[in-house]
Scaffold this motif. Sequence first.
Motif, mmCIF file in Angstrom:
data_model
loop_
_atom_site.group_PDB
_atom_site.id
_atom_site.type_symbol
_atom_site.label_atom_id
_atom_site.label_comp_id
_atom_site.label_asym_id
_atom_site.label_seq_id
_atom_site.Cartn_x
_atom_site.Cartn_y
_atom_site.Cartn_z
ATOM 1 N N ILE A 98 5.891 -44.499 41.797
ATOM 2 C CA ILE A 98 5.656 -45.885 41.375
ATOM 3 C C ILE A 98 5.619 -46.797 42.591
ATOM 4 O O ILE A 98 4.776 -47.702 42.687
ATOM 5 N N ASN A 99 6.504 -46.540 43.548
ATOM 6 C CA ASN A 99 6.536 -47.334 44.774
ATOM 7 C C ASN A 99 5.213 -47.237 45.521
ATOM 8 O O ASN A 99 4.692 -48.242 46.032
ATOM 9 N N LEU A 100 4.633 -46.036 45.567
ATOM 10 C CA LEU A 100 3.345 -45.849 46.239
ATOM 11 C C LEU A 100 2.228 -46.576 45.491
ATOM 12 O O LEU A 100 1.320 -47.147 46.111
ATOM 13 N N LEU A 101 2.296 -46.561 44.152
ATOM 14 C CA LEU A 101 1.287 -47.264 43.352
ATOM 15 C C LEU A 101 1.274 -48.755 43.671
ATOM 16 O O LEU A 101 0.221 -49.376 43.811
ATOM 17 N N VAL A 102 2.473 -49.308 43.762
ATOM 18 C CA VAL A 102 2.611 -50.761 43.891
ATOM 19 C C VAL A 102 2.439 -51.236 45.333
ATOM 20 O O VAL A 102 1.845 -52.288 45.581
ATOM 21 N N SER A 103 2.963 -50.462 46.288
ATOM 22 C CA SER A 103 3.003 -50.918 47.682
ATOM 23 C C SER A 103 1.619 -51.183 48.253
ATOM 24 O O SER A 103 1.415 -52.148 49.009
ATOM 25 N N ASP A 104 0.649 -50.330 47.930
ATOM 26 C CA ASP A 104 -0.717 -50.537 48.429
ATOM 27 C C ASP A 104 -1.265 -51.881 47.999
ATOM 28 O O ASP A 104 -1.920 -52.585 48.764
ATOM 29 N N ARG A 205 2.947 -66.332 40.942
ATOM 30 C CA ARG A 205 3.129 -66.288 39.484
ATOM 31 C C ARG A 205 2.460 -65.057 38.870
ATOM 32 O O ARG A 205 2.981 -64.455 37.933
ATOM 33 N N LYS A 206 1.301 -64.682 39.409
ATOM 34 C CA LYS A 206 0.537 -63.588 38.804
ATOM 35 C C LYS A 206 1.076 -62.209 39.180
ATOM 36 O O LYS A 206 1.083 -61.290 38.351
ATOM 37 N N ILE A 207 1.529 -62.062 40.419
ATOM 38 C CA ILE A 207 1.992 -60.748 40.874
ATOM 39 C C ILE A 207 3.152 -60.230 40.019
ATOM 40 O O ILE A 207 3.127 -59.075 39.560
ATOM 41 N N PRO A 208 4.204 -61.026 39.760
ATOM 42 C CA PRO A 208 5.291 -60.516 38.908
ATOM 43 C C PRO A 208 4.821 -60.151 37.499
ATOM 44 O O PRO A 208 5.336 -59.202 36.896
ATOM 45 N N GLU A 209 3.834 -60.887 36.995
ATOM 46 C CA GLU A 209 3.291 -60.565 35.677
ATOM 47 C C GLU A 209 2.686 -59.165 35.683
ATOM 48 O O GLU A 209 2.861 -58.382 34.745
ATOM 49 N N PHE A 210 1.978 -58.819 36.769
ATOM 50 C CA PHE A 210 1.378 -57.505 36.887
ATOM 51 C C PHE A 210 2.437 -56.416 37.112
ATOM 52 O O PHE A 210 2.320 -55.307 36.598
ATOM 53 N N LEU A 211 3.455 -56.756 37.911
ATOM 54 C CA LEU A 211 4.424 -55.746 38.324
ATOM 55 C C LEU A 211 5.547 -55.522 37.320
ATOM 56 O O LEU A 211 6.272 -54.519 37.429
ATOM 57 N N GLU A 212 5.694 -56.400 36.357
ATOM 58 C CA GLU A 212 6.811 -56.285 35.414
ATOM 59 C C GLU A 212 6.857 -54.933 34.698
ATOM 60 O O GLU A 212 7.937 -54.337 34.581
ATOM 61 N N PRO A 213 5.718 -54.397 34.200
ATOM 62 C CA PRO A 213 5.798 -53.077 33.544
ATOM 63 C C PRO A 213 6.317 -51.986 34.469
ATOM 64 O O PRO A 213 7.057 -51.106 34.046
ATOM 65 N N PHE A 214 5.956 -52.058 35.767
ATOM 66 C CA PHE A 214 6.395 -51.042 36.720
ATOM 67 C C PHE A 214 7.868 -51.248 37.096
ATOM 68 O O PHE A 214 8.595 -50.276 37.325
ATOM 69 N N TYR A 215 8.291 -52.498 37.136
ATOM 70 C CA TYR A 215 9.702 -52.782 37.397
ATOM 71 C C TYR A 215 10.570 -52.253 36.256
ATOM 72 O O TYR A 215 11.582 -51.578 36.483
ATOM 73 N N TYR A 240 -0.630 -45.007 32.491
ATOM 74 C CA TYR A 240 -2.054 -44.667 32.594
ATOM 75 C C TYR A 240 -2.888 -45.497 31.625
ATOM 76 O O TYR A 240 -3.943 -46.022 31.986
ATOM 77 N N ILE A 241 -2.410 -45.633 30.404
ATOM 78 C CA ILE A 241 -3.138 -46.417 29.399
ATOM 79 C C ILE A 241 -3.224 -47.883 29.824
ATOM 80 O O ILE A 241 -4.265 -48.527 29.691
ATOM 81 N N LEU A 242 -2.118 -48.398 30.394
ATOM 82 C CA LEU A 242 -2.096 -49.782 30.871
ATOM 83 C C LEU A 242 -3.115 -49.986 31.994
ATOM 84 O O LEU A 242 -3.900 -50.948 31.973
ATOM 85 N N LEU A 243 -3.123 -49.084 32.963
ATOM 86 C CA LEU A 243 -4.052 -49.211 34.088
ATOM 87 C C LEU A 243 -5.501 -49.093 33.624
ATOM 88 O O LEU A 243 -6.385 -49.788 34.138
ATOM 89 N N ARG A 244 -5.729 -48.234 32.668
ATOM 90 C CA ARG A 244 -7.099 -48.078 32.146
ATOM 91 C C ARG A 244 -7.564 -49.359 31.451
ATOM 92 O O ARG A 244 -8.720 -49.764 31.578
ATOM 93 N N ALA A 258 -5.696 -52.569 39.376
ATOM 94 C CA ALA A 258 -5.703 -51.389 38.519
ATOM 95 C C ALA A 258 -6.506 -50.252 39.139
ATOM 96 O O ALA A 258 -6.099 -49.085 39.088
ATOM 97 N N GLU A 259 -7.646 -50.577 39.726
ATOM 98 C CA GLU A 259 -8.492 -49.545 40.324
ATOM 99 C C GLU A 259 -7.791 -48.866 41.497
ATOM 100 O O GLU A 259 -7.899 -47.651 41.693
ATOM 101 N N ARG A 260 -7.069 -49.657 42.285
ATOM 102 C CA ARG A 260 -6.318 -49.087 43.406
ATOM 103 C C ARG A 260 -5.176 -48.199 42.893
ATOM 104 O O ARG A 260 -4.941 -47.102 43.400
ATOM 105 N N MET A 261 -4.462 -48.718 41.894
ATOM 106 C CA MET A 261 -3.311 -47.986 41.376
ATOM 107 C C MET A 261 -3.708 -46.699 40.674
ATOM 108 O O MET A 261 -3.023 -45.677 40.794
ATOM 109 N N ILE A 262 -4.797 -46.732 39.945
ATOM 110 C CA ILE A 262 -5.188 -45.553 39.176
ATOM 111 C C ILE A 262 -5.642 -44.428 40.107
ATOM 112 O O ILE A 262 -5.490 -43.234 39.779
ATOM 113 N N ALA A 263 -6.149 -44.778 41.278
ATOM 114 C CA ALA A 263 -6.514 -43.758 42.267
ATOM 115 C C ALA A 263 -5.261 -43.029 42.755
ATOM 116 O O ALA A 263 -5.250 -41.797 42.888
ATOM 117 N N LYS A 264 -4.193 -43.790 43.018
ATOM 118 C CA LYS A 264 -2.922 -43.191 43.422
ATOM 119 C C LYS A 264 -2.316 -42.397 42.275
ATOM 120 O O LYS A 264 -1.758 -41.309 42.468
#
Length: 357
Positions: A98-104, A205-215, A240-244, A258-264
């Motif tokens: 998860i850390n690798l997904l988010v860090s990029d 404001r937007k980044i935490p909204e995106f990262l909340e599911p991963f947190y 996976y369903i969320l990223l899709r 999402a495109e970056r994360m789904i590649a990882k």
Amino acid sequence: MQQQSYMCVTAHFLDTDWKLHKRIIGFFLISCRNGEDIGKDIERCLVYWGLEKVLSITADDASANDGTISYMKMVMNNAKTSIAEGQYFHMRCATHVINLLVSDFLRELDIPVQRVRAAVRFIRNSPSRITQFKRCADLEKVDSKAFLPLDVCTKWNSTYLMLKTAATYEKVFDRYGDDDPYFATELNSEEEPGVPEAADWEYARKIPEFLEPFYNLTVRVSAYNRCTSRIFFHEIADVYILLREWCESTDALRKEMAERMIAKYNKYWGDHESFNILIFVAVALDPRYKLSDYTRFATSEMFGEIKGEEVWKKMSETLDDLFKEYGKMYASSEKKEMESDVVQGMSLMRSLIAKRM
């Protein structure tokens, strides 16, 4: 400054009452980061504690860990103490993936994050600044119990918490900047990234909204006082369903992320030939799911109809293989115990009959 590397070995096990335990059994300096040398350190630790059987070792994705796992598999296979010849020995750390997904993604937004971080650091560096900032917060009528946590740059979840909190104080930072001229002067110096702008706060404001599911996912799978292996299947399926879904978003930032994360994601959990199938077997052992239509449908959703069917069959075959191995390990001893019980029972019956006669 001397930099030294240490390793912590933590054992997770069930006792005879099926109670889960977690114990640190080793914390020591490692002189070399070579995989085989690290494996020898782990081997010595297991020997010291008299531990022979290990189902799996959870480690992050560092290249040296592949050598460590290979060495430990060899040692345990030679000693004939491995389970299934070490097929399921390497369990990749879910929180590290998860850390690798988010860090990029966060690296792509480094400047806005740096500016917010610098603003938070400036306020926290002085008690008088904190007091003045709180006065500004009262005037702006900001009702928040959390107060500006400063993140650790290498821990994205702390960055998530910092941005989420700092965004609620956007107007307070603006007011504070008007009252304290040193705020803009220091943040606009050569050593600092600058004062946060409107676009930076929008990202905050937007980044935490995106990262909340991963947190939330990290919090759930990091629990140590209860078994979490049974939830991995559901959690990675939800990710996976969320990223899709996000890949179809009209929001450019969400779609790009999402495109970056789904590649990882596909690198670690998308290839059904390389990930540890025990993640999926664990849900089959859950009496609520088993090898049901639900697990079959979920694997189909994650991998597509053809590959999903392959994963589902692999789950079934793995369960069958593990049960057969369990039978080989314990059936003979249990059979002897049963035969002993029968002999004792027959002997008791003979003695009772003899007494009656």
